[in-house]
Design an enzyme around this catalytic site. Structure first.
Site, short mmCIF file in Angstrom:
data_model
loop_
_atom_site.label_atom_id
_atom_site.label_comp_id
_atom_site.label_asym_id
_atom_site.label_seq_id
_atom_site.Cartn_x
_atom_site.Cartn_y
_atom_site.Cartn_z
N ASP A 161 -24.25 67.51 -69.25
CA ASP A 161 -23.73 66.82 -70.47
C ASP A 161 -25.01 65.67 -70.85
O ASP A 161 -24.78 64.54 -70.28
CB ASP A 161 -22.48 66.23 -70.17
CG ASP A 161 -21.80 65.56 -71.34
OD1 ASP A 161 -22.54 65.20 -72.16
OD2 ASP A 161 -20.72 65.11 -71.15
N HIS B 186 -14.51 50.22 -72.76
CA HIS B 186 -14.02 51.18 -73.65
C HIS B 186 -12.82 51.67 -73.21
O HIS B 186 -12.12 52.54 -74.02
CB HIS B 186 -15.23 52.36 -73.78
CG HIS B 186 -16.44 52.09 -74.46
ND1 HIS B 186 -16.45 51.42 -75.70
CD2 HIS B 186 -17.69 52.10 -73.73
CE1 HIS B 186 -18.04 51.06 -75.76
NE2 HIS B 186 -18.68 51.74 -74.81
N HIS C 142 -22.55 48.54 -77.32
CA HIS C 142 -21.49 49.19 -77.89
C HIS C 142 -20.44 48.25 -77.81
O HIS C 142 -20.15 47.39 -77.19
CB HIS C 142 -20.79 50.30 -76.82
CG HIS C 142 -22.16 51.22 -76.70
ND1 HIS C 142 -23.09 51.16 -75.50
CD2 HIS C 142 -22.73 52.48 -77.28
CE1 HIS C 142 -23.90 52.19 -75.61
NE2 HIS C 142 -23.74 52.74 -76.73
N ASP D 169 -27.41 47.44 -72.16
CA ASP D 169 -28.15 48.45 -73.06
C ASP D 169 -28.56 47.89 -74.61
O ASP D 169 -29.02 48.45 -75.30
CB ASP D 169 -27.10 49.61 -73.43
CG ASP D 169 -25.58 49.20 -73.37
OD1 ASP D 169 -25.27 47.93 -73.68
OD2 ASP D 169 -24.72 49.94 -73.45
N TYR E 288 -29.08 51.56 -69.31
CA TYR E 288 -29.64 52.93 -69.07
C TYR E 288 -30.99 53.11 -68.83
O TYR E 288 -31.34 54.11 -68.45
CB TYR E 288 -28.89 53.92 -70.11
CG TYR E 288 -27.48 53.76 -70.28
CD1 TYR E 288 -26.64 54.10 -69.28
CD2 TYR E 288 -27.11 53.07 -71.29
CE1 TYR E 288 -25.22 53.71 -69.21
CE2 TYR E 288 -25.63 52.72 -71.41
CZ TYR E 288 -24.64 53.02 -70.47
OH TYR E 288 -23.25 52.71 -70.54
C1 X5A Z 1 -20.31 51.33 -71.31
C2 X5A Z 1 -21.22 52.00 -72.25
C3 X5A Z 1 -21.71 53.86 -73.73
C4 X5A Z 1 -20.92 55.25 -74.04
C5 X5A Z 1 -21.89 55.82 -75.08
C6 X5A Z 1 -21.32 57.32 -75.58
N1 X5A Z 1 -20.75 53.16 -72.86
N2 X5A Z 1 -22.31 57.75 -76.34
O1 X5A Z 1 -22.35 51.56 -72.48
ZN ZN Z 2 -22.88 49.96 -73.93
#
Ligand code: X5A
Ligand code: ZN
Length: 668
Positions: free
Chosen positions: A20, A135, A174, A265, A305
């Protein structure tokens, strides 16, 4: 009081078991990379290590539905195919047989951190966790998040510790829509999130991530969204957002606890965020939050990441939580037009709900179409394009710098001329005995009549010695007490000596009756900011005076709206804070100013006091220079119309030269 680091190795167990491309970036190495770097930098060893516990189902129930908790519990016994099928029912989610255990440890870690801070075991801390949380919703996993770690921590702080005001700062790139949904009608939780948005074209593609989502019912104004409409946001953009939007609201809100949804991120190199902020920026963001809530800051890992960038940013955050000064920020401190548009529209949306924002001129600007290319900033680029390349090269040069191991934190020194004052100082703050050589001191004194007496000579000798120690890197910062009659002359010597002994740029914040020293060259190496009297004037971009605000709200907007933007724009390597005759500043105000000026100066702040100041004032300044949180200013009061007017006037005079003053896009 120390810093907690909460972790459990079991949280590296959950991982993606099938193909994935969207989910594969959320992997176990994120935790091990961060922890390894903390060890190598000697930071882990300076923290109180706490082993994470699992949250109970009752604790999960603070924000999640019983059915959803059962559903996640049951994933423990599923096979790969079933896990994959269930994962497909959610957006950007994978389950693993260890997910329930890991996700309960992640929540438990956040709860332990909050408990440690709220019971006074530590001052602050970081929970290094997987899976992330922001999220996740009442009955849904989303965006790699299973249980909402930070939201549960906030609910727990309210329920178990009786807190009434909690600030959540979500600096992940995000939008933490899960946290927003859980508290949107709750005025006891102020949720701030900035996020990559691109006019709604970036994940999770929600209309309610825009700046005009401000909460509902009782919670109106307690949801603050700052959508970034372009990639490439950098240090100046992030710091501007804090100074002009988040911090005014946060001081007005007056939180008892700050929770950080600490996703990295939003840092340079990250494939999701495509932003440009360097790891040092997170030291500054952390430091800016530490002046709130008596320094009670709990950071909980969310995204991040790019392993190198993540690890370095985590180190910057922990180092700052430990009280070390933030390293200087690289790059020009000029926010881009798109960032200013975003900040402006968030301010406009929040202004009806917050007095602290009503001082600014918040006429909304029309948002420009996304094809519009702003000045000084490249248009959005696809992954792998030039933005990524610059990010990568900036990052690698940054990582070439050796990590100090184990980093010995420099401590402040206090030089007092009246030996009978007893000070209560933190253990590693030294009371300086040394003095400069007599010949040198006398040579400096000859330039000033007022420095000829014996006691002023003593003070001068101590000042010169301390200043050399700071510029040679032996002490981080310091305090010198001088006889009142010699304040101006001593400051003059400090400036001259600072400039001749290696300071490239010197910021002088002079409070009270102190004048621009007569023989000073106007060569851009010194920025002089005098806070006193009634008059606002900018004689040049390097010589500014502003009235001393009378009430707390005015003082805060002076610091956030003028002093810090100038200081961050100037990037000094030395700051002198001089509390001169009739400075009129109360202890907590002086402490806040001094504490916040550590940021732009890499910690090199020298405070000059008058000898007849109270020992309490010297003590409080020594503690903030040492990295302790300043005391609270008390209830927020709105700035007087005169103070607001002075600030608007100076901004109008100076914002073309000092771009960090801008909180709205320039009209052309
Ligand atoms: C916690 C976080 C990001 C999800 C990205 C999905 N989630 N495209 O950074
Ligand atoms: Zn994020």
């Amino acid at each position: 009081m120390g810093t907690a680091l909460v972790y459990h190795e079991d949280m590296t167990a959950t991982r993606l078991l099938w193909d994935d491309p969207e989910c594969e970036i959320e992997r176990p190495e994120r935790l091990t990379a961060a922890l390894d770097r903390l060890r190598k930098c000697g930071l882990e060893q300076r923290c109180l290590r706490l082993s994470a516990r699992e949250a109970s189902e009752e604790e999960l129930g603070l924000v999640h539905s019983p059915d959803y908790v059962s559903l996640v519990r049951e994933t423990q016994v599923l096979g790969k195919e079933e896990l994959q099928a269930l994962s497909g029912q959610f957006d950007a989610i994978y389950f693993h047989p260890s997910t329930f255990h890991c996700a309960r440890l992640a929540v438990g870690a956040a709860l332990q951190l909050v408990d440690a801070v709220l019971t006074g075991v530590v001052q602050n801390g970081l929970a290094l966790v997987r899976p992330p949380g922001h999220h996740s919703q009442r009955a849904a996993a989303n965006g790699f998040c299973v249980f909402n770690n930070v939201a549960i921590a906030a609910a727990h702080a309210k329920q178990k510790h009786g807190l009434h005001r909690i600030l959540i700062v979500d600096w992940d790139v995000h939008h933490g829509q899960g946290i927003q949904y859980l508290f949107e009608d709750d005025p006891s939780v102020l949720y701030f999130s900035w996020h990559r948005y691109e006019h709604g074209r970036f994940w999770p593609f929600l209309r309610e991530s825009d700046a005009d989502a401000v909460g509902r019912g009782q919670g109106l104004g307690f949801t603050v969204n700052l959508p970034w409409n372009q990639v490439g946001m950098g240090n100046a953009d992030y710091v501007a957002a804090f100074l002009h939007l988040l911090l005014p609201l946060a001081f007005e809100f007056d939180p008892e606890l700050v929770l950080v949804s600490a996703g990295f991120d939003s840092a340079i190199g990250d494939p999701e965020g495509q932003m440009q902020a360097t790891p040092e920026c997170f030291a500054h963001l952390t430091q800016l939050l530490q002046v709130l809530a008596g320094g009670r800051v709990c950071a909980v890992l969310e995204g991040g990441y790019h392993l190198e960038s993540l690890a370095e940013s985590v180190c910057m955050t922990v180092r700052t939580l430990l009280g070390d000064p933030a390293p200087p920020l690289s790059g020009p401190m000029v926010p881009c037009q798109s960032a200013l548009e975003s900040i402006q529209s968030a301010c406009a949306a929040q202004a009806p709900h917050w007095k602290s924002l009503q001082l600014q001129d918040v006429t909304p600007v029309p948002t420009s179409p996304s094809t519009h290319s702003p000045e000084g900033r490249p248009p959005p680029l696809l992954p792998g394009g030039p933005v990524c390349k610059t990010a990568a090269s900036a990052l690698s040069s940054l990582l070439d710098q050796p990590c100090l191991y184990p980093a010995p934190p420099l401590c402040p020194a206090v030089a007092l001329t009246a030996p009978d004052i007893t000070l209560v100082l933190p253990p590693d703050v030294t009371q300086q005995e040394g003095s400069a050589l007599n010949e040198e001191t006398e040579a400096w004194a000859r330039a000033h009549e007022s420095l000829a007496q014996d006691e002023t000579l003593t003070a001068l000798g101590k000042l010169l010695y301390l200043l050399d120690g700071m510029l040679d890197g032996q002490v981080s910062s310091g305090i010198v007490a001088t006889p009142p009659s010699a304040a101006a002359a001593t400051l003059d010597v400090a400036i001259q000596r600072g400039l001749s002994h290696g300071a490239q740029r010197l910021l002088c914040v002079a409070l009270g009756q102190l004048d621009w020293p007569p023989d000073l060259a106007h060569d851009g190496r010194i920025l002089w900011l005098n806070i006193r009297g009634k008059e606002a004037a900018a004689l040049s971009m390097f010589q500014v005076s502003t009235p001393l605000p009378v009430v707390t709200g005015g003082f805060l907007s002076c610091i956030l709206g003028l002093v810090l933007p100038l200081a961050y724009g100037f990037q000094p390597d030395l700051v002198l804070v001089a509390l001169g005759p009739a400075h009129g500043l109360q202890g907590p105000h002086a402490a806040l100013l001094t504490s916040m000026l550590r940021g732009p100066a890499g910690g090199r702040v020298l405070a000059l006091l008058e000898e007849d100041s109270t020992p309490q004032l010297a003590g409080i300044l020594a503690r903030v220079l040492h990295g302790e949180a300043p005391p609270s200013l008390g209830p927020y009061s709105v700035a007087s119309p005169e103070d607001a007017q002075a600030l608007r006037y100076l901004r109008g005079q100076l914002e073309r030269q000092w771009k960090m003053l801008q909180c709205r896009p320039q009209t052309r």
